[in-house]
Scaffold this motif. Sequence first.
Motif, mmCIF file in Angstrom:
data_model
loop_
_atom_site.group_PDB
_atom_site.id
_atom_site.type_symbol
_atom_site.label_atom_id
_atom_site.label_comp_id
_atom_site.label_asym_id
_atom_site.label_seq_id
_atom_site.Cartn_x
_atom_site.Cartn_y
_atom_site.Cartn_z
ATOM 1 N N PHE A 163 0.835 -1.207 0.000
ATOM 2 C CA PHE A 163 0.000 0.000 0.000
ATOM 3 C C PHE A 163 0.868 1.254 0.000
ATOM 4 N N ALA A 164 1.896 1.288 0.865
ATOM 5 C CA ALA A 164 2.758 2.462 0.963
ATOM 6 C C ALA A 164 3.516 2.712 -0.340
ATOM 7 N N LEU A 165 4.093 1.664 -0.915
ATOM 8 C CA LEU A 165 4.826 1.828 -2.178
ATOM 9 C C LEU A 165 3.893 2.251 -3.314
ATOM 10 N N SER A 166 2.687 1.693 -3.317
ATOM 11 C CA SER A 166 1.703 2.082 -4.334
ATOM 12 C C SER A 166 1.325 3.548 -4.177
ATOM 13 N N ALA A 167 1.135 3.988 -2.945
ATOM 14 C CA ALA A 167 0.773 5.384 -2.697
ATOM 15 C C ALA A 167 1.875 6.332 -3.170
ATOM 16 N N ILE A 168 3.116 5.969 -2.927
ATOM 17 C CA ILE A 168 4.242 6.797 -3.392
ATOM 18 C C ILE A 168 4.273 6.838 -4.918
ATOM 19 N N ALA A 169 4.091 5.699 -5.559
ATOM 20 C CA ALA A 169 4.082 5.643 -7.027
ATOM 21 C C ALA A 169 2.919 6.458 -7.593
ATOM 22 N N ILE A 170 1.755 6.349 -6.969
ATOM 23 C CA ILE A 170 0.575 7.094 -7.432
ATOM 24 C C ILE A 170 0.808 8.592 -7.302
ATOM 25 N N PHE A 171 1.317 9.028 -6.148
ATOM 26 C CA PHE A 171 1.591 10.450 -5.949
ATOM 27 C C PHE A 171 2.569 10.961 -7.001
ATOM 28 N N SER A 172 3.643 10.216 -7.229
ATOM 29 C CA SER A 172 4.651 10.630 -8.220
ATOM 30 C C SER A 172 4.045 10.722 -9.612
ATOM 31 N N TYR A 173 3.230 9.739 -9.972
ATOM 32 C CA TYR A 173 2.582 9.729 -11.285
ATOM 33 C C TYR A 173 1.627 10.911 -11.432
ATOM 34 N N LEU A 174 0.773 11.105 -10.428
ATOM 35 C CA LEU A 174 -0.196 12.206 -10.515
ATOM 36 C C LEU A 174 0.498 13.561 -10.521
ATOM 37 N N TRP A 175 1.582 13.693 -9.778
ATOM 38 C CA TRP A 175 2.308 14.966 -9.763
ATOM 39 C C TRP A 175 2.851 15.288 -11.155
ATOM 40 N N ARG A 176 3.193 14.242 -11.903
ATOM 41 C CA ARG A 176 3.715 14.440 -13.255
ATOM 42 C C ARG A 176 2.610 14.727 -14.264
ATOM 43 N N VAL A 177 1.480 13.965 -14.215
ATOM 44 C CA VAL A 177 0.457 14.088 -15.253
ATOM 45 C C VAL A 177 -0.668 15.059 -14.920
ATOM 46 N N ASN A 178 -0.942 15.284 -13.643
ATOM 47 C CA ASN A 178 -2.041 16.172 -13.265
ATOM 48 C C ASN A 178 -1.758 16.809 -11.906
ATOM 49 N N PRO A 179 -0.773 17.712 -11.826
ATOM 50 C CA PRO A 179 -0.436 18.310 -10.528
ATOM 51 C C PRO A 179 -1.586 19.105 -9.914
ATOM 52 N N GLU A 180 -2.505 19.593 -10.754
ATOM 53 C CA GLU A 180 -3.654 20.335 -10.228
ATOM 54 C C GLU A 180 -4.478 19.509 -9.256
ATOM 55 N N VAL A 181 -4.648 18.223 -9.555
ATOM 56 C CA VAL A 181 -5.454 17.377 -8.682
ATOM 57 C C VAL A 181 -4.722 17.127 -7.361
ATOM 58 N N VAL A 182 -3.410 17.012 -7.395
ATOM 59 C CA VAL A 182 -2.636 16.819 -6.166
ATOM 60 C C VAL A 182 -2.765 18.047 -5.280
ATOM 61 N N ILE A 183 -2.639 19.214 -5.869
ATOM 62 C CA ILE A 183 -2.744 20.458 -5.118
ATOM 63 C C ILE A 183 -4.162 20.630 -4.572
ATOM 64 N N ALA A 184 -5.171 20.361 -5.400
ATOM 65 C CA ALA A 184 -6.563 20.517 -4.975
ATOM 66 C C ALA A 184 -6.911 19.576 -3.826
ATOM 67 N N ARG A 185 -6.338 18.378 -3.834
ATOM 68 C CA ARG A 185 -6.648 17.397 -2.788
ATOM 69 C C ARG A 185 -5.841 17.608 -1.513
#
Length: 189
Positions: free
Chosen positions: A4-26
């Motif tokens: 779960f932890a490794l998946s969360a890190i990978a997801i955050f990294s991916y989203l930061w690259r493809v859609n940083p707006e959603v990371v900031i909004a959340r």
Amino acid sequence: MLVFALSAIAIFSYLWRVNPEVVIARSHLPAGAKRWDRILVSYFFFPTVWSILPVAALDDGRFHWFPVPWWVCGIGYALLLTGMGITTWAESVNKFFELNVRIQTERQHIVIDTGPYAIVRHPGYFGGLLTAAGMAVSLGSLWALIPAGIGSLVLVIRTHWEDQTLQEELNGYREYAQRVRSRLIPGIW
């Protein structure tokens, strides 16, 4: 937990690259969220989902109430990763994917109908259902399916109420709902 932890890190990294707006909004709770949603998420969804962990720990780690074979845990991991993947896909194409239900007029909120939104209207919640069930089973606990099921029921209720809100308040959503008939589960509901 490591998966779960490794998946969360990978997801955050991916989203930061493809859609940083959603990371900031959340990352913060904006004003204008529906009161019913704040109550539903804060007092019902998060407590039930987080209770999966201690229930699973008591079941599988301490009391062994209902032992499950390793292959059932494998199914749980498949559900967990599939659910996380679907939710990530939804977040990657929808810059309006936030923690709370609200119409984001300050960000010129529009209907998103690409990616998983072309299949179901609320793919993030579908992913959430799979993630909750997968979390319980991957931890080797069928008893943890009880809080996972309650959390999933809360998501179904939230899906219904969010859909009503969007149909009433977001321009173009009613037409989108006519094109994409399924709210949560493809071909079913």
